[in-house]
Enzyme design. Structure first.
Site, short mmCIF file in Angstrom:
data_model
loop_
_atom_site.label_atom_id
_atom_site.label_comp_id
_atom_site.label_asym_id
_atom_site.label_seq_id
_atom_site.Cartn_x
_atom_site.Cartn_y
_atom_site.Cartn_z
N HIS A 209 0.81 -1.22 0.00
CA HIS A 209 0.00 0.00 0.00
C HIS A 209 0.83 1.26 0.00
O HIS A 209 0.44 2.28 -0.56
CB HIS A 209 -1.01 -0.04 1.14
CG HIS A 209 -2.12 -0.99 0.83
ND1 HIS A 209 -2.11 -2.29 1.23
CD2 HIS A 209 -3.22 -0.81 0.06
CE1 HIS A 209 -3.18 -2.89 0.74
NE2 HIS A 209 -3.87 -2.02 0.04
N ARG A 316 -10.31 4.35 -0.68
CA ARG A 316 -9.90 3.47 0.41
C ARG A 316 -10.06 4.23 1.72
O ARG A 316 -9.19 5.01 2.10
CB ARG A 316 -8.43 3.07 0.24
CG ARG A 316 -8.12 2.22 -0.98
CD ARG A 316 -6.62 1.97 -1.08
NE ARG A 316 -6.26 0.87 -1.95
CZ ARG A 316 -5.84 1.02 -3.21
NH1 ARG A 316 -5.74 2.21 -3.75
NH2 ARG A 316 -5.51 -0.05 -3.92
N ARG A 352 -15.17 2.50 -0.18
CA ARG A 352 -14.95 1.14 0.31
C ARG A 352 -14.92 1.14 1.83
O ARG A 352 -14.24 1.98 2.43
CB ARG A 352 -13.64 0.58 -0.24
CG ARG A 352 -13.43 -0.86 0.14
CD ARG A 352 -12.22 -1.45 -0.51
NE ARG A 352 -10.99 -0.95 0.09
CZ ARG A 352 -9.79 -1.25 -0.35
NH1 ARG A 352 -9.66 -2.02 -1.42
NH2 ARG A 352 -8.71 -0.79 0.23
N GLU A 451 -11.90 -10.13 -4.99
CA GLU A 451 -10.44 -10.13 -4.79
C GLU A 451 -9.96 -11.37 -4.06
O GLU A 451 -8.80 -11.44 -3.67
CB GLU A 451 -9.98 -8.85 -4.09
CG GLU A 451 -10.68 -8.50 -2.81
CD GLU A 451 -10.17 -7.19 -2.20
OE1 GLU A 451 -9.18 -6.62 -2.67
OE2 GLU A 451 -10.79 -6.76 -1.21
N ASN A 474 -4.96 -6.61 -7.02
CA ASN A 474 -3.77 -6.67 -6.14
C ASN A 474 -3.88 -7.86 -5.20
O ASN A 474 -2.95 -8.62 -5.02
CB ASN A 474 -3.65 -5.39 -5.30
CG ASN A 474 -3.59 -4.15 -6.15
OD1 ASN A 474 -3.24 -4.23 -7.31
ND2 ASN A 474 -3.93 -3.01 -5.57
N ASP A 475 -5.06 -7.98 -4.59
CA ASP A 475 -5.26 -9.11 -3.69
C ASP A 475 -5.55 -10.39 -4.45
O ASP A 475 -5.08 -11.46 -4.06
CB ASP A 475 -6.41 -8.81 -2.71
CG ASP A 475 -5.91 -7.98 -1.55
OD1 ASP A 475 -4.83 -8.29 -1.02
OD2 ASP A 475 -6.59 -7.01 -1.17
N ARG A 485 1.78 -10.31 -1.14
CA ARG A 485 2.06 -9.16 -2.01
C ARG A 485 3.14 -8.22 -1.49
O ARG A 485 3.62 -7.36 -2.22
CB ARG A 485 0.77 -8.38 -2.32
CG ARG A 485 0.16 -7.71 -1.13
CD ARG A 485 -1.28 -7.28 -1.42
NE ARG A 485 -1.40 -5.88 -1.77
CZ ARG A 485 -2.56 -5.22 -1.85
NH1 ARG A 485 -3.70 -5.86 -1.64
NH2 ARG A 485 -2.61 -3.96 -2.15
N CYS A 522 -10.14 -2.45 -10.38
CA CYS A 522 -9.54 -1.33 -9.65
C CYS A 522 -8.18 -1.64 -9.03
O CYS A 522 -7.62 -0.84 -8.32
CB CYS A 522 -10.49 -0.80 -8.57
SG CYS A 522 -10.70 -1.91 -7.21
C1 PEP Z 1 -6.93 -4.71 -4.66
O1 PEP Z 1 -6.73 -5.60 -3.85
O2 PEP Z 1 -6.72 -4.83 -5.89
C2 PEP Z 1 -7.42 -3.40 -4.22
C3 PEP Z 1 -7.77 -2.47 -5.09
O3 PEP Z 1 -7.47 -3.16 -2.90
P1 PEP Z 1 -6.17 -2.87 -1.98
O4 PEP Z 1 -5.00 -2.66 -2.89
O5 PEP Z 1 -6.48 -1.69 -1.18
O6 PEP Z 1 -6.07 -4.12 -1.18
MG MG Z 2 -7.60 -5.44 -1.88
#
Ligand code: PEP
Ligand code: MG
Length: 602
Positions: A209, A316, A352, A451, A474-475, A485, A522
């Site tokens: 993040h 977020r 979110r 996710e 991402n997740d 990650r 996203c």
């Molecule tokens: C994701 O997981 O792709 C996402 C957008 O949420 P975050 O990166 O905040 O976990």
């Molecule tokens: Mg996520």
């Protein structure tokens, strides 16, 4: 603006011996060069040694001097915060002053120096440690939170004793390249980005993040540069190449010249991209794309709307909690969310619900250290188990929905039950607001983030309980491939180009299409232009990205058509290895974008 086009300046035959090149993971595009600022967020290492009785007075003197130095640092920060953020925010530093002036604490440290016969650093550590464990055990939440002040103060005091730099960037007199072993999201939230040229860290992954925040503000970053902090010496300069994931300590004149040329080329492309900023977001043959933005502050929202985005696809909310390192009250949240939705000027703001846990921890929240934090007590799981926190947030969101166009989105959903329970919470929050006579949007849409692999597998079931989907790649990548990650030891295995990822994305797009459910992407790949034609080919037309990437996405989209999309998707689906897919989409992107730059130059 982030521009991903690679202009290679990598040195093939480098005879220069004084510069040192390190390879890491490219995390945010761009080149930065400047003096190094070592950012220390970890506990300072505590020196331990015995002190002769005759030297104890000197140790006490060092302690009292460090106290004064710490106080003057706090005074400066207080003034700075009062000027930039206001008196209320500056008030937190009054509490820090009180700790530093606490007679009992001062006397306890002096006594410890005399009785233990050890150095002042060790004695301060021991005494503050005792106080901290006392505070940590208290029932009273307010008093327990004072432990945060004390922890902060004791770190600062240790730094003054050891002569190392304080962790904030308020002290920087000129912009520098920030170097750290690792960065947490709250470290990044606290940075003054106008003073940071670039970020380089020993650890970290591409979608941690802290890195996402750097990318959002257009700051070049390279992570996973193992051993960088150990190799740096006082007065060193650092060049970082956020395209290639390279850091060069004390770059030579030749290297600087090469990178200077890269910068010129990059600026030329930025110009071209900006020239097309007001053209429609569509492919060369007119397929319309919906470009949304990921934004966490009212300023970012406004910037995104000015760029012509459809709305905010991801806000977020934990960013507010991390910035203040606290659980903001319902009212404080309401005020912030109302500012966010007002800044969106009638366009949808997808808010979110709290996604804390994983790499996002709050000091005051009493979150336990977990063996597997990303698979643990995170996001919706935390909220459903903490009704008071969840209801505060839901009431604040609902109240803010009276100010504009809002959608609620749930993170880390892995079962339909979580959505149904959330609906019960929302119904309760609405009842509470009704009894207070507060206004809200009774029809506020509710969507799920897709996710987790479970959410992909049951997306047809989730669709029945959702008004929209947003795919968090991402997740999804980390859970699908079982690759943490933020762990740079296995960062090479974190492959969004993996066929398993492509197949999952295709499945979600196809189910959403069948059910006529709006779906947006996203995660970070959604803002990586290389992926764009492939994602369109897999069935998506709606992308939410960091505002710094939106114009480049549009620029690229205007340079390919449906035939290109079909060809590249077919080829990608026929490949077995992520590296081949990566190469394929990268080459296509580079061809089309450099073709555009060349034709403009002719
Ligand atoms: C994701 O997981 O792709 C996402 C957008 O949420 P975050 O990166 O905040 O976990
Ligand atoms: Mg996520």
């Amino acid at each position: 603006m982030g521009i991903w086009l690679k202009f290679s300046a990598m040195i093939e035959d480098n005879n220069n011996t004084s510069e040192l090149m390190l390879f890491g993971i490219p995390a945010s595009p761009g080149i930065a060069h400047g003096p190094v600022f070592r950012f220390l967020h970890d506990e300072v290492k505590i020196a331990t040694y015995e002190v002769e009785e005759s030297d104890q007075a000197e140790e006490i003197k060092r302690f009292l001097e460090a106290l004064e130095m710490t106080k003057s640092e706090i005074r400066e920060i207080r003034e700075d915060v009062a000027k930039n953020l206001g008196e209320k925010e500056a008030g937190i530093f009054d509490a820090h002053m009180l700790v530093l002036e606490d007679r009992a604490l001062i006397e306890d440290v002096k006594k410890e120096i005399k009785e233990s016969g050890e150095n002042v650093e060790k004695c301060v550590h021991r005494v503050t440690g005792k106080y901290l464990s006392f505070f940590d055990q208290l029932e009273d939440k307010y008093l327990r939170e004072r432990a945060v002040d004390l922890r902060d103060i004791s770190r600062r005091l240790q730094r003054c004793l050891s002569g190392t730099t304080a962790s904030g960037t308020a002290f920087l007199d000129e912009p520098k390249v920030l170097v750290s072993e690792d960065l947490t999201p709250s470290d990044t939230a606290a940075l003054d980005r106008t003073k940071i040229l670039g970020i380089a860290t020993d650890l970290g992954g591409q979608t941690s993040h802290a890195v996402i925040m750097a990318r959002a503000s257009g700051v070049p970053a390279v992570v996973g540069l193992r051993g960088l902090t150990e190799k740096l010496r006082q007065g060193d300069e650092l060049l970082i190449d956020g395209f290639e994931g390279v850091a060069i300590i004390n770059p030579s004149e030749t290297t600087l010249f090469r990178y200077g040329k890269v910068d010129v080329q990059r600026r030329k492309l930025i110009n071209l991209v900006e020239q097309e900023s007001s053209l429609p977001s569509q492919t060369a043959d007119g397929k319309v794309l919906n470009l949304w933005a990921n934004a966490d502050t009212p300023e970012e929202v406004k910037k995104s709307i000015d760029l012509g985005c459809e709305g905010i696809g991801l806000y977020r909310t934990e960013s507010l909690f991390l910035r203040t390192n606290s659980l903001p009250s319902e009212n404080d949240q309401y005020e912030e969310y109302a500012k966010m939705v007002e800044a969106a000027s009638g366009k949808p703001l997808t808010i979110r619900t709290l996604d804390l846990g994983g790499d996002k921890l709050l000091d005051g929240l009493n979150q336990q250290r977990e063996a597997n934090p990303f698979m643990g007590f995170r996001a919706i799981r935390y909220c459903l188990s903490n009704p008071a926190v969840f209801l505060d947030q839901l009431r604040a969101i609902l109240r803010a929905s009276a100010h504009g166009n809002m959608r609620i989105m749930l993170p880390m959903i892995s079962g339909v039950g979580e959505v149904i329970r959330t609906k019960e919470f929302i119904a309760q929050a609405k009842r509470e607001l009704d009894s207070r006579g507060e206004k809200y949007d009774p029809e506020i849409p509710l969507g799920c983030m897709i996710e987790t692999p479970a959410a992909v597998a049951i997306c047809d079931l989730l669709a029945q309980e959702s008004d929209f989907f947003s795919v968090g790649t991402n997740d999804l990548v980390q859970y699908l491939l079982a690759v943490d990650r933020v762990n740079n030891e296995i960062a090479f295995l974190y492959e969004p180009h993996h066929p398993a990822v492509l197949r999952s994305l295709k499945q979600v797009a196809s189910v959403a299409g069948e059910k006529n459910l709006p779906v947006t992407l996203c995660g970070e790949i959604s803002g990586d232009p290389h992926f764009l034609p492939l994602l369109i080919g897999l069935g998506f037309d709606s992308f939410s990205a960091s505002p710094s990437m939106v114009l480049e996405m549009k620029f690229f989209a205007r340079r390919f058509n449906q035939l290109d999309v079909e060809k590249i998707t077919r080829e990608a689906e026929s490949k077995f290895r992520p590296s081949e897919i990566k190469e394929l989409i990268k080459n296509f992107y580079e061809d089309r974008v450099s073709e555009a730059s060349v034709s403009e130059t002719l």
